[in-house]
Design a protein around this motif. Structure first.
Motif, PDB file in Angstrom:
ATOM      1  N   PRO A 181      22.844 -10.786 -13.197  1.00 48.48           N
ATOM      2  CA  PRO A 181      22.094 -11.561 -12.205  1.00 48.48           C
ATOM      3  C   PRO A 181      22.011 -13.024 -12.620  1.00 48.48           C
ATOM      4  N   GLY A 182      21.866 -13.889 -11.643  1.00 47.98           N
ATOM      5  CA  GLY A 182      21.716 -15.309 -11.922  1.00 47.98           C
ATOM      6  C   GLY A 182      22.859 -16.104 -11.334  1.00 47.98           C
ATOM      7  N   GLY A 183      22.941 -17.339 -11.788  1.00 41.27           N
ATOM      8  CA  GLY A 183      23.943 -18.261 -11.274  1.00 41.27           C
ATOM      9  C   GLY A 183      25.109 -18.442 -12.225  1.00 41.27           C
ATOM     10  N   VAL A 184      25.729 -19.604 -12.135  1.00 41.47           N
ATOM     11  CA  VAL A 184      26.941 -19.857 -12.905  1.00 41.47           C
ATOM     12  C   VAL A 184      26.679 -19.871 -14.409  1.00 41.47           C
ATOM     13  N   ALA A 185      25.506 -20.311 -14.854  1.00 43.72           N
ATOM     14  CA  ALA A 185      25.216 -20.310 -16.300  1.00 43.72           C
ATOM     15  C   ALA A 185      25.217 -18.891 -16.841  1.00 43.72           C
ATOM     16  N   GLU A 186      24.541 -17.986 -16.164  1.00 43.12           N
ATOM     17  CA  GLU A 186      24.488 -16.596 -16.614  1.00 43.12           C
ATOM     18  C   GLU A 186      25.861 -15.936 -16.511  1.00 43.12           C
ATOM     19  N   GLN A 187      26.588 -16.261 -15.457  1.00 45.15           N
ATOM     20  CA  GLN A 187      27.926 -15.687 -15.304  1.00 45.15           C
ATOM     21  C   GLN A 187      28.889 -16.225 -16.362  1.00 45.15           C
ATOM     22  N   THR A 188      28.772 -17.496 -16.704  1.00 42.92           N
ATOM     23  CA  THR A 188      29.606 -18.060 -17.772  1.00 42.92           C
ATOM     24  C   THR A 188      29.307 -17.379 -19.095  1.00 42.92           C
ATOM     25  N   ARG A 189      28.023 -17.199 -19.388  1.00 42.65           N
ATOM     26  CA  ARG A 189      27.622 -16.547 -20.639  1.00 42.65           C
ATOM     27  C   ARG A 189      28.221 -15.135 -20.723  1.00 42.65           C
ATOM     28  N   GLN A 190      28.168 -14.388 -19.631  1.00 48.08           N
ATOM     29  CA  GLN A 190      28.703 -13.023 -19.661  1.00 48.08           C
ATOM     30  C   GLN A 190      30.219 -13.021 -19.765  1.00 48.08           C
ATOM     31  N   SER A 191      30.880 -13.909 -19.033  1.00 45.54           N
ATOM     32  CA  SER A 191      32.345 -13.973 -19.127  1.00 45.54           C
ATOM     33  C   SER A 191      32.783 -14.279 -20.552  1.00 45.54           C
ATOM     34  N   LEU A 192      32.113 -15.232 -21.202  1.00 49.81           N
ATOM     35  CA  LEU A 192      32.474 -15.575 -22.586  1.00 49.81           C
ATOM     36  C   LEU A 192      32.050 -14.492 -23.566  1.00 49.81           C
ATOM     37  N   THR A 193      30.973 -13.785 -23.288  1.00 51.22           N
ATOM     38  CA  THR A 193      30.578 -12.644 -24.123  1.00 51.22           C
ATOM     39  C   THR A 193      31.657 -11.565 -24.043  1.00 51.22           C
ATOM     40  N   ASN A 194      32.224 -11.378 -22.870  1.00 50.19           N
ATOM     41  CA  ASN A 194      33.313 -10.411 -22.718  1.00 50.19           C
ATOM     42  C   ASN A 194      34.561 -10.851 -23.484  1.00 50.19           C
ATOM     43  N   VAL A 195      34.896 -12.135 -23.409  1.00 45.39           N
ATOM     44  CA  VAL A 195      36.025 -12.659 -24.185  1.00 45.39           C
ATOM     45  C   VAL A 195      35.775 -12.412 -25.668  1.00 45.39           C
ATOM     46  N   ALA A 203      29.044 -28.751 -14.818  1.00 45.54           N
ATOM     47  CA  ALA A 203      28.094 -29.136 -15.870  1.00 45.54           C
ATOM     48  C   ALA A 203      27.321 -27.929 -16.384  1.00 45.54           C
ATOM     49  N   ALA A 204      26.881 -27.054 -15.494  1.00 50.31           N
ATOM     50  CA  ALA A 204      26.146 -25.856 -15.921  1.00 50.31           C
ATOM     51  C   ALA A 204      27.053 -24.931 -16.730  1.00 50.31           C
ATOM     52  N   MET A 205      28.302 -24.753 -16.279  1.00 47.92           N
ATOM     53  CA  MET A 205      29.256 -23.938 -17.029  1.00 47.92           C
ATOM     54  C   MET A 205      29.508 -24.552 -18.388  1.00 47.92           C
ATOM     55  N   ASN A 206      29.733 -25.860 -18.427  1.00 52.03           N
ATOM     56  CA  ASN A 206      30.081 -26.559 -19.663  1.00 52.03           C
ATOM     57  C   ASN A 206      28.980 -26.454 -20.712  1.00 52.03           C
ATOM     58  N   ALA A 207      27.730 -26.512 -20.292  1.00 56.28           N
ATOM     59  CA  ALA A 207      26.609 -26.418 -21.234  1.00 56.28           C
ATOM     60  C   ALA A 207      26.602 -25.060 -21.936  1.00 56.28           C
ATOM     61  N   VAL A 208      26.829 -23.990 -21.190  1.00 54.49           N
ATOM     62  CA  VAL A 208      26.878 -22.651 -21.793  1.00 54.49           C
ATOM     63  C   VAL A 208      28.152 -22.496 -22.614  1.00 54.49           C
ATOM     64  N   TYR A 209      29.265 -22.961 -22.095  1.00 53.71           N
ATOM     65  CA  TYR A 209      30.563 -22.872 -22.775  1.00 53.71           C
ATOM     66  C   TYR A 209      30.470 -23.448 -24.192  1.00 53.71           C
ATOM     67  N   ALA A 210      29.820 -24.587 -24.330  1.00 53.41           N
ATOM     68  CA  ALA A 210      29.713 -25.253 -25.637  1.00 53.41           C
ATOM     69  C   ALA A 210      28.999 -24.389 -26.673  1.00 53.41           C
ATOM     70  N   GLU A 211      28.124 -23.497 -26.244  1.00 53.12           N
ATOM     71  CA  GLU A 211      27.389 -22.622 -27.167  1.00 53.12           C
ATOM     72  C   GLU A 211      28.293 -21.610 -27.873  1.00 53.12           C
ATOM     73  N   PHE A 212      29.468 -21.340 -27.318  1.00 55.27           N
ATOM     74  CA  PHE A 212      30.341 -20.290 -27.838  1.00 55.27           C
ATOM     75  C   PHE A 212      31.376 -20.786 -28.841  1.00 55.27           C
ATOM     76  N   PHE A 213      31.461 -22.096 -29.029  1.00 56.39           N
ATOM     77  CA  PHE A 213      32.487 -22.656 -29.906  1.00 56.39           C
ATOM     78  C   PHE A 213      31.863 -23.562 -30.950  1.00 56.39           C
ATOM     79  N   THR A 214      32.478 -23.598 -32.117  1.00 55.17           N
ATOM     80  CA  THR A 214      32.022 -24.445 -33.213  1.00 55.17           C
ATOM     81  C   THR A 214      32.360 -25.897 -32.893  1.00 55.17           C
ATOM     82  N   GLU A 215      31.362 -26.761 -32.975  1.00 58.74           N
ATOM     83  CA  GLU A 215      31.600 -28.181 -32.708  1.00 58.74           C
ATOM     84  C   GLU A 215      32.686 -28.693 -33.644  1.00 58.74           C
TER      85      GLU A 215
END
Length: 126
Positions: free
Chosen positions: A44-58, A86-98
């Motif tokens: 449930p939720g918007g693009v932020a939650e969907q991005t988080r789940q897609s990357l969790t699956n990856v 922007a919402a996708m990018n904010a979550v995306y950044a959490e999954f990768f090492t700076e």
């Protein structure tokens, strides 16, 4: 060498494709939708939650292959609406090492399977 990667920790393939293919020196995932593998439904939720789940699956697929998100060298992000970038990018950044971000393409598409807001695929170096 070609090895099929499959895990119950990510949504199973619902068609004639594999979650990922290990090609020896690299691994390629199929596009991951925001499906919770425990329920088979979109989170449930918007693009932020969907991005988080897609990357969790990856991430789950990579872990099944003995890899981490630091192995990702390229992603493609498919967005239903580029206004969600922007919402996708904010979550995306959490999954990768700076400092170790992969190359990336992000494109707006007319429609995604099951009307998802985002789908993400990855190429990884081993």
């Amino acid at each position: 060498m070609k090895k099929i990667i499959a895990t119950n920790n990510a949504p199973g393939a619902i068609g004639p494709y594999s979650q990922a293919i290990d090609c020896g020196t690299f691994l390629i995932t199929s596009g991951q939708l925001p499906v919770d593998p425990a329920t088979g439904a979109f989170v449930p939720g918007g693009v932020a939650e969907q991005t988080r789940q897609s990357l969790t699956n990856v991430k789950a697929i990579l872990e099944a292959a003995g890899l981490t998100m630091d192995n990702v060298v390229k992603t493609t992000v498919f967005l239903q609406n580029m206004g969600d970038f922007a919402a996708m990018n904010a979550v995306y950044a959490e999954f990768f090492t700076e400092g170790n971000y992969p190359a990336r393409s992000a494109v707006e598409v007319a429609k995604l399977p099951k009307d998802a807001l985002v789908e993400i695929e990855a190429i990884c170096a081993k």
